[in-house]
Enzyme design. Sequence first.
Site, PDB file in Angstrom:
ATOM      1  N   ASN A  10       5.721  13.486   1.560  1.00  0.00           N
ATOM      2  CA  ASN A  10       4.514  13.414   1.195  1.00  0.00           C
ATOM      3  C   ASN A  10       3.893  12.897   3.032  1.00  0.00           C
ATOM      4  O   ASN A  10       4.465  11.743   3.615  1.00  0.00           O
ATOM      5  CB  ASN A  10       4.650  11.815   0.491  1.00  0.00           C
ATOM      6  N   LYS A  12       0.785  12.238   3.112  1.00  0.00           N
ATOM      7  CA  LYS A  12      -0.540  11.805   3.698  1.00  0.00           C
ATOM      8  C   LYS A  12      -1.084  11.878   4.528  1.00  0.00           C
ATOM      9  O   LYS A  12      -1.516  13.311   4.088  1.00  0.00           O
ATOM     10  CB  LYS A  12       0.831   9.841   3.800  1.00  0.00           C
ATOM     11  N   HIS A  95       0.815   6.316  -7.026  1.00  0.00           N
ATOM     12  CA  HIS A  95       1.120   6.018  -5.147  1.00  0.00           C
ATOM     13  C   HIS A  95       0.488   4.398  -4.973  1.00  0.00           C
ATOM     14  O   HIS A  95      -0.100   3.720  -4.927  1.00  0.00           O
ATOM     15  CB  HIS A  95       0.648   6.839  -4.198  1.00  0.00           C
ATOM     16  N   GLU A  97      -0.061   3.096  -2.557  1.00  0.00           N
ATOM     17  CA  GLU A  97      -1.224   3.324  -1.625  1.00  0.00           C
ATOM     18  C   GLU A  97      -3.054   3.638  -2.329  1.00  0.00           C
ATOM     19  O   GLU A  97      -3.515   2.878  -2.188  1.00  0.00           O
ATOM     20  CB  GLU A  97      -1.760   4.249  -0.114  1.00  0.00           C
ATOM     21  N   GLU A 168       9.052   3.440  -5.889  1.00  0.00           N
ATOM     22  CA  GLU A 168       8.673   3.020  -4.241  1.00  0.00           C
ATOM     23  C   GLU A 168       8.280   1.582  -4.242  1.00  0.00           C
ATOM     24  O   GLU A 168       7.042   1.399  -4.301  1.00  0.00           O
ATOM     25  CB  GLU A 168       7.821   3.941  -3.588  1.00  0.00           C
ATOM     26  N   GLY A 174       6.405   2.565   5.039  1.00  0.00           N
ATOM     27  CA  GLY A 174       6.306   2.327   5.984  1.00  0.00           C
ATOM     28  C   GLY A 174       7.066   1.472   6.490  1.00  0.00           C
ATOM     29  O   GLY A 174       6.082   0.661   7.797  1.00  0.00           O
ATOM     30  N   SER A 214      10.882   4.022   3.289  1.00  0.00           N
ATOM     31  CA  SER A 214      10.924   4.015   4.768  1.00  0.00           C
ATOM     32  C   SER A 214      12.585   4.608   4.000  1.00  0.00           C
ATOM     33  O   SER A 214      14.351   4.731   4.929  1.00  0.00           O
ATOM     34  CB  SER A 214      12.757   2.679   4.981  1.00  0.00           C
TER      35      SER A 214
END
Length: 251
Positions: A10, A12, A95, A97, A168, A174, A214
């Site tokens: 991904n 992003k 996701h 985010e 996730e 991140g 990560s």
Amino acid sequence: MSRRFFVGGNFKMNPCSVSDKKTIIDVLNNADLDPNTEIVIAPPALYIIPIKSLVRKEIQLSAQNSYLKTSGAFTGEISPTQLVDAGIPYVILGHSERRTLFHETSELVGLKTKAALDATLKVILCVGETLTEREAGQTTAVVNAQLQAVVDILKDPSYWSNVVIAYEPVWAIGTGKVATAEQAQEAHADIRQFLKTHVSESVAEATRVIYGGSVTAKNCGELAVQPDVDGFLVGGASLKPEFVEIINVNK
């Protein structure tokens, strides 16, 4: 049942230039990649079609998002029908985010998932808990609720043959923190048990559950050997040469 190992990248909102995009693709095109691993990359929408013509054929493309309508006055959105027409086989939905920054509810994620599957896209469905939720012992309840919203909409179990679930943990995305192999295995086993109970045993056995948060070349080995970890959804490391090492973790 044998489940084919899956590694997704991904990107992003990266990279920020055409030259950087080409550098990333050149690394993948020139690498000796494990043929037993399904490889999917999700570049920004602006780059997805140009990359499709540049990347080697065994690497598939994914969008990072799609809407629940096929067309209409929805400024800034991409429809699943448009992605299918462009030859893009996958889309990432749910996701964290998207859930946190853009306030997407689990119910909306469910509707978008059904729309994508109805358009014949395959879906990488993301679920996961925050650090506060994990510390409160709510990981299973939170993830199950996110999955239940999708199960409620996908009435036909056959939909799940085109779904990859990405666990996730939000606290690991991140941040440099990563779930231990034991934590990942426990969460993945719980997801599989949920599918067995709420969809079917065959779906639970066949559905790939991948880990994201990560993931690096350094930590992917101990995660990959867990019985219920069927691959990875890689963020930052997918932009670096070490992505090849993650793809080849079982080689």
